[in-house]
Design a protein around this motif. Structure first.
Motif, mmCIF file in Angstrom:
data_model
loop_
_atom_site.group_PDB
_atom_site.id
_atom_site.type_symbol
_atom_site.label_atom_id
_atom_site.label_comp_id
_atom_site.label_asym_id
_atom_site.label_seq_id
_atom_site.Cartn_x
_atom_site.Cartn_y
_atom_site.Cartn_z
ATOM 1 N N GLN A 52 0.828 -1.203 0.000
ATOM 2 C CA GLN A 52 0.000 0.000 0.000
ATOM 3 C C GLN A 52 0.867 1.260 0.000
ATOM 4 O O GLN A 52 0.595 2.214 -0.740
ATOM 5 N N GLU A 53 1.905 1.264 0.817
ATOM 6 C CA GLU A 53 2.762 2.444 0.922
ATOM 7 C C GLU A 53 3.538 2.676 -0.370
ATOM 8 O O GLU A 53 3.687 3.812 -0.817
ATOM 9 N N ALA A 54 4.034 1.614 -0.996
ATOM 10 C CA ALA A 54 4.791 1.764 -2.237
ATOM 11 C C ALA A 54 3.913 2.329 -3.353
ATOM 12 O O ALA A 54 4.334 3.211 -4.108
ATOM 13 N N VAL A 55 2.683 1.835 -3.452
ATOM 14 C CA VAL A 55 1.766 2.337 -4.472
ATOM 15 C C VAL A 55 1.369 3.777 -4.169
ATOM 16 O O VAL A 55 1.277 4.622 -5.074
ATOM 17 N N ARG A 56 1.168 4.072 -2.876
ATOM 18 C CA ARG A 56 0.820 5.445 -2.478
ATOM 19 C C ARG A 56 1.934 6.422 -2.855
ATOM 20 O O ARG A 56 1.674 7.511 -3.394
ATOM 21 N N ARG A 57 3.171 6.035 -2.604
ATOM 22 C CA ARG A 57 4.302 6.908 -2.951
ATOM 23 C C ARG A 57 4.370 7.140 -4.449
ATOM 24 O O ARG A 57 4.598 8.266 -4.902
ATOM 25 N N ARG A 58 4.156 6.084 -5.232
ATOM 26 C CA ARG A 58 4.210 6.254 -6.690
ATOM 27 C C ARG A 58 3.054 7.117 -7.169
ATOM 28 O O ARG A 58 3.217 7.945 -8.095
ATOM 29 N N ALA A 59 1.880 6.975 -6.546
ATOM 30 C CA ALA A 59 0.710 7.755 -6.964
ATOM 31 C C ALA A 59 0.866 9.237 -6.657
ATOM 32 O O ALA A 59 0.180 10.074 -7.264
ATOM 33 N N GLU A 60 1.763 9.574 -5.752
ATOM 34 C CA GLU A 60 1.984 10.983 -5.436
ATOM 35 C C GLU A 60 2.650 11.729 -6.585
ATOM 36 O O GLU A 60 2.529 12.951 -6.694
ATOM 37 N N HIS A 61 3.356 10.990 -7.453
ATOM 38 C CA HIS A 61 3.891 11.634 -8.647
ATOM 39 C C HIS A 61 2.751 11.819 -9.641
ATOM 40 O O HIS A 61 1.993 10.878 -9.890
ATOM 41 N N PRO A 62 2.583 13.008 -10.219
ATOM 42 C CA PRO A 62 1.367 13.300 -10.984
ATOM 43 C C PRO A 62 1.339 12.778 -12.413
ATOM 44 O O PRO A 62 0.383 13.055 -13.143
ATOM 45 N N VAL A 63 2.360 12.047 -12.847
ATOM 46 C CA VAL A 63 2.375 11.541 -14.221
ATOM 47 C C VAL A 63 2.471 10.015 -14.189
ATOM 48 O O VAL A 63 3.341 9.458 -13.523
ATOM 49 N N PHE A 64 1.569 9.362 -14.918
ATOM 50 C CA PHE A 64 1.541 7.897 -14.961
ATOM 51 C C PHE A 64 1.822 7.433 -16.389
ATOM 52 O O PHE A 64 0.962 6.835 -17.051
ATOM 53 N N GLY A 65 3.024 7.688 -16.867
ATOM 54 C CA GLY A 65 3.376 7.379 -18.252
ATOM 55 C C GLY A 65 3.947 5.987 -18.432
ATOM 56 O O GLY A 65 3.875 5.135 -17.543
ATOM 57 N N TYR A 66 4.533 5.751 -19.614
ATOM 58 C CA TYR A 66 5.149 4.458 -19.896
ATOM 59 C C TYR A 66 6.256 4.185 -18.891
ATOM 60 O O TYR A 66 6.973 5.084 -18.464
ATOM 61 N N THR A 67 6.417 2.907 -18.540
ATOM 62 C CA THR A 67 7.234 2.541 -17.389
ATOM 63 C C THR A 67 8.431 1.690 -17.777
ATOM 64 O O THR A 67 8.289 0.709 -18.522
#
Length: 405
Positions: A52-67
């Motif tokens: 949950q914490e790892a996903v929350r930290r990633r979601a705080e970045h406002p861009v969800f582009g190619y990975t």
């Protein structure tokens, strides 16, 4: 001391959840509002806090582009399987994709020609049938044999070895698709059984594709054996499909791996990944995998203990309230396989009555083999115990009304 609260009721209805919000044909959304879902292989537990914490930290970045899938992803996979299962994986052997079912279709496309036969141990996971057929191949079934359990009561399952070899010897059979641990019978195959499977396959030029998505969901007293770690011969004659998705309840984040030591097969697998266009992961899958494998081992260990206690509660309930049913021995997964043939009711009709009258949703065994699944239902016990017991009470009420007719 218990660290995690698996008794916690997490509200999932109304979240776009397949398990709770799917509406089967012939029903309305309103009619499904009070149904207890014990069907699709999806757990009702909150995921591990580290995930949950790892996903929350990633979601705080406002861009969800190619990975980009980085070193930490591969390192987490390699370290987990070496430490937990004694299996050494080389980085170049790992190909990532979006899920184990897409990986299965990739493997079949890469290793077969249309019209060839793919052998399975029936009853088997329903997507095995569709993946084989969708890739232009034929399904070959060798039916598992029920066996008595030494401890009494519940039933085990064994390979019919003469039939297995006969099916492998058929020149049309080119791939054996294995479910390890096995869904729906709950078998965790032993090292000796896996080696025997491979010996037979090698004698007849049959490649092994092993779906090991349930590998962490193993009950006390049993040990998961990776197929590729049995021997060098198994490693060279296999393609392994795995993912943390089922064990850590993160299927919606879509990250899985194909592991193959054979360089030529790996080239063909990589090509099939691109042909099937399942070559990209979303931004959340890799971070969830790393958090699962690097920080959540205690969570999975405690989960398996809770699932075992749910299974014990199921067996005690059936013995007390529904003694004419037979629950298969659960060695792995969270999906007990239950013989309801004593009721004398087709399982599709029984499951329909359970849903309409009992307001509980379970899977008919015929989903996993039209013949081998006849007379069985599959239950999902990966939920808080109070929810499980409510579902079982509802099942018992309907079944007792059938027995009184």
């Amino acid at each position: 001391m218990q660290k995690y609260d698996f008794d916690q009721q997490v509200r999932r209805r109304g979240t776009g959840c397949v398990k709770w919000d799917e509406v089967p044909e012939g029903f309305t959304a309103e009619e499904m509002q009070d149904v207890v879902p014990l069907w699709v292989a999806d757990m009702d537990f909150a995921v591990a806090p580290a995930i949950q914490e790892a996903v929350r930290r990633r979601a705080e970045h406002p861009v969800f582009g190619y990975t980009v899938v980085g070193d930490e992803y591969y390192d987490a996979v390699i370290w987990w399987f070496r430490r937990r299962h004694g299996w050494t994986i080389r980085r170049e052997e790992i190909l990532y994709t979006t899920g184990v079912v897409p990986a299965m279709s990739v493997a079949i496309k890469a290793l077969t020609m249309p019209g060839e036969r793919v052998l399975i141990l029936s009853p088997d996971y329903n997507c095995f049938f569709s993946s084989i057929i969708n890739n232009g191949c034929q399904v070959g079934e060798t039916v598992l044999r029920p066996t008595p359990c030494p401890s009494g009561g519940v039933r085990g399952w064994a390979v019919d070895w003469p039939d297995f070899e006969a099916k492998c010897a058929d020149e049309k059979t080119t791939v054996f698709l294995l479910c390890n641990p096995h869904n729906p019978t709950g078998r965790v195959w032993t090292r000796e059984e896996l080696e025997r499977m491979n010996d037979i396959c090698l004698r007849h030029g049959v490649k092994v594709v092993s779906d090991e998505i349930h590998c962490e969901l193993v009950m006390p007293g049993y040990t998961f054996q990776p197929f590729a770690a049995v021997s060098e011969a198994c490693r060279q004659n296999s393609v392994i499909l795995n993912s943390p998705s089922k064990s850590f309840n993160i299927a919606g984040l879509q990250a899985a791996n194909i592991i193959c030591a054979n360089a030529e097969w790996r080239r063909r697998l990589n090509r099939a990944i691109n042909i099937n266009e399942v070559c990209d992961l979303n931004p959340f899958g890799p971070v969830a995998l790393v958090a699962a494998y690097n920080e959540s081992e205690d969570w999975i260990d405690e989960l398996c203990q809770y699932l075992w206690q749910n299974y014990v509660a199921l067996c005690e309930f059936v013995a007390r309230e529904l003694p004419h049913l037979v629950v298969s021995r659960l060695e792995g997964t969270y999906l007990p396989w239950v013989d309801v043939s004593a009721l004398g009711v087709p399982v599709e009709a029984l499951c329909d009555r359970l849903l309409r009258e009992g307001r509980v949703w379970v899977n008919p065994g015929t989903m996993y083999g039209l013949v081998s699944g006849r007379g069985y239902i599959r239950l999902n016990i990966a939920c808080p115990r109070a929810q499980l017991m409510e579902g079982l009470e509802r099942i018992a009420k309907v079944i007792k009304s059938i027995k009184e007719l």
